[in-house]
Design an enzyme around this catalytic site. Structure first.
Site, PDB file in Angstrom:
ATOM      1  N   GLY A   1       5.855  -0.808   0.335  1.00 10.31           N
ATOM      2  CA  GLY A   1       6.639   0.358   0.726  1.00 10.31           C
ATOM      3  C   GLY A   1       6.997   0.252   2.200  1.00 10.31           C
TER       4      GLY A   1
ATOM      5  CB  THR B   1      -0.898  -0.010   1.267  1.00  6.78           C
ATOM      6  OG1 THR B   1      -1.800  -1.122   1.156  1.00  6.78           O
ATOM      7  CG2 THR B   1      -1.720   1.266   1.407  1.00  6.78           C
TER       8      THR B   1
ATOM      9  CD  GLU C   1       1.159  -1.883   4.594  1.00  6.25           C
ATOM     10  OE1 GLU C   1       1.062  -1.095   3.643  1.00  6.25           O
ATOM     11  OE2 GLU C   1       1.661  -1.559   5.685  1.00  6.25           O
TER      12      GLU C   1
ATOM     13  N   GLY D   1       2.203   3.948   7.754  1.00  6.41           N
ATOM     14  CA  GLY D   1       1.898   5.348   7.438  1.00  6.41           C
ATOM     15  C   GLY D   1       0.585   5.471   6.671  1.00  6.41           C
TER      16      GLY D   1
ATOM     17  CG  ASP E   1       5.674   4.647   6.820  1.00  2.00           C
ATOM     18  OD1 ASP E   1       5.301   5.350   5.873  1.00  2.00           O
ATOM     19  OD2 ASP E   1       4.967   3.762   7.325  1.00  2.00           O
TER      20      ASP E   1
HETATM   21  C1  5RP Z   1       1.067   1.810   4.465  1.00  2.00           C
HETATM   22  C2  5RP Z   1       2.542   1.683   4.478  1.00  2.00           C
HETATM   23  C3  5RP Z   1       3.264   2.251   3.312  1.00  2.00           C
HETATM   24  O1  5RP Z   1       3.956   1.243   2.684  1.00  2.00           O
HETATM   25  C4  5RP Z   1       4.206   3.308   3.821  1.00  2.00           C
HETATM   26  O2  5RP Z   1       3.434   4.274   4.534  1.00  2.00           O
HETATM   27  C5  5RP Z   1       4.956   3.996   2.676  1.00  2.00           C
HETATM   28  O3  5RP Z   1       4.092   4.777   1.927  1.00  2.00           O
HETATM   29  P1  5RP Z   1       4.589   5.682   0.730  1.00  2.00           P
HETATM   30  O4  5RP Z   1       5.126   4.780  -0.312  1.00  2.00           O
HETATM   31  O5  5RP Z   1       3.340   6.427   0.305  1.00  2.00           O
HETATM   32  O6  5RP Z   1       5.636   6.639   1.258  1.00  2.00           O
HETATM   33  O7  5RP Z   1       3.143   1.117   5.363  1.00  2.00           O
HETATM   34  O8  5RP Z   1       0.475   1.334   5.636  1.00  2.00           O
END
Ligand code: 5RP
EC number: 5.3.1.6
Length: 227
Positions: A87, A30, A108, A101, A89
């Site tokens: 992804g 996500t 996940e 995030g 954070d």
């Molecule tokens: C979502 C996550 C995302 O992978 C993480 O927030 C990174 O997001 P982005 O690629 O928009 O920086 O853990 O729950």
């Protein structure tokens, strides 16, 4: 024009799409970096006729993948997931990560733990010696969540409920709340994970320890770090 950070996310995401092979079951993470991955994967599916099944980690990712025509299945319907691309954070030198995030940490983690291989795609600003600069998300059951917030305050964990733009408490895909812990630096991620896991009402936390196999870091030069 795209910012440098967005360009680096795109670079990492699009590179990850080249790693997907025909007939794979692919965990779809996500976030904005994963979006680049999914868009490129959809292109490859259409142009190369790849047979791919995606297992998503959030309602947002499901909507995106469906809109691009990617076949989807649930984690319970596949025998296993070959590879998950997600992804993060923040990631440290020991492959510890903070995720959540996008409030999707629970699914996940479930998808990651059912995958044979986990790859994270990040831009270089997220790669640090020690994690903790990014607030650590903790998913909690709404009932009793204010008591949990107080408990985290007493433990000096600087908690706050994550809120929507209109100020109400944000709810996850399964209607839980997120409490973010602003810690600045997490010196002992294992002990913190253990502490959080013992608390009734905590559903899951965003510390992803011992999960990722490879990190693809977008930057001036693409870096791939393998465990
Ligand atoms: C979502 C996550 C995302 O992978 C993480 O927030 C990174 O997001 P982005 O690629 O928009 O920086 O853990 O729950």
């Amino acid at each position: 024009m795209l910012s440098k950070q967005t360009l680096y996310k795109k670079q990492a995401g699009e590179y990850a799409a080249t790693l997907i092979e025909d007939n794979m079951v692919v965990g779809l993470g996500t976030g904005s970096t994963v979006r680049f991955f999914i868009e490129m994967l959809a292109k490859r599916i259409n142009t190369e006729g790849l047979n791919i099944v995606g297992v998503t980690t959030s309602s947002k990712t499901s909507a995106l993948a469906k809109s691009l025509g990617i076949k989807l299945s649930s984690v319970d319907e596949v025998p296993y997931i070959d590879i998950t691309i997600d992804g993060a954070d923040e990631v440290d030198l020991n492959f510890n990560g903070i995720k959540g995030g996008g409030a999707a940490l629970l699914f996940e983690k479930i998808v990651a733990l059912n995958a044979h291989k986990n790859i994270w795609i990040i831009d270089e600003s997220k790669y640090h010696d020690v994690i903790g600069q990014f607030p650590l998300p903790v998913e909690v059951v709404p009932y009793g969540s204010y008591q949990l917030l107080k408990r985290f305050e007493e433990a000096d964990l600087n908690p706050s409920f994550r809120r929507t733009a209109t100020g109400s408490r944000l709810t996850t895909d399964v209607d839980n709340y997120i409490i973010d812990l602003s810690l600045e630096q997490i010196d002992h991620p294992k002990s913190l994970a253990y502490f959080l896991e013992q608390i009734i009402g905590v559903v899951e936390h965003g510390l992803f320890l011992n999960i990722v196999d490879e990190v693809i870091i977008g930057g001036e030069q693409l870096k791939i770090i393998t465990k």
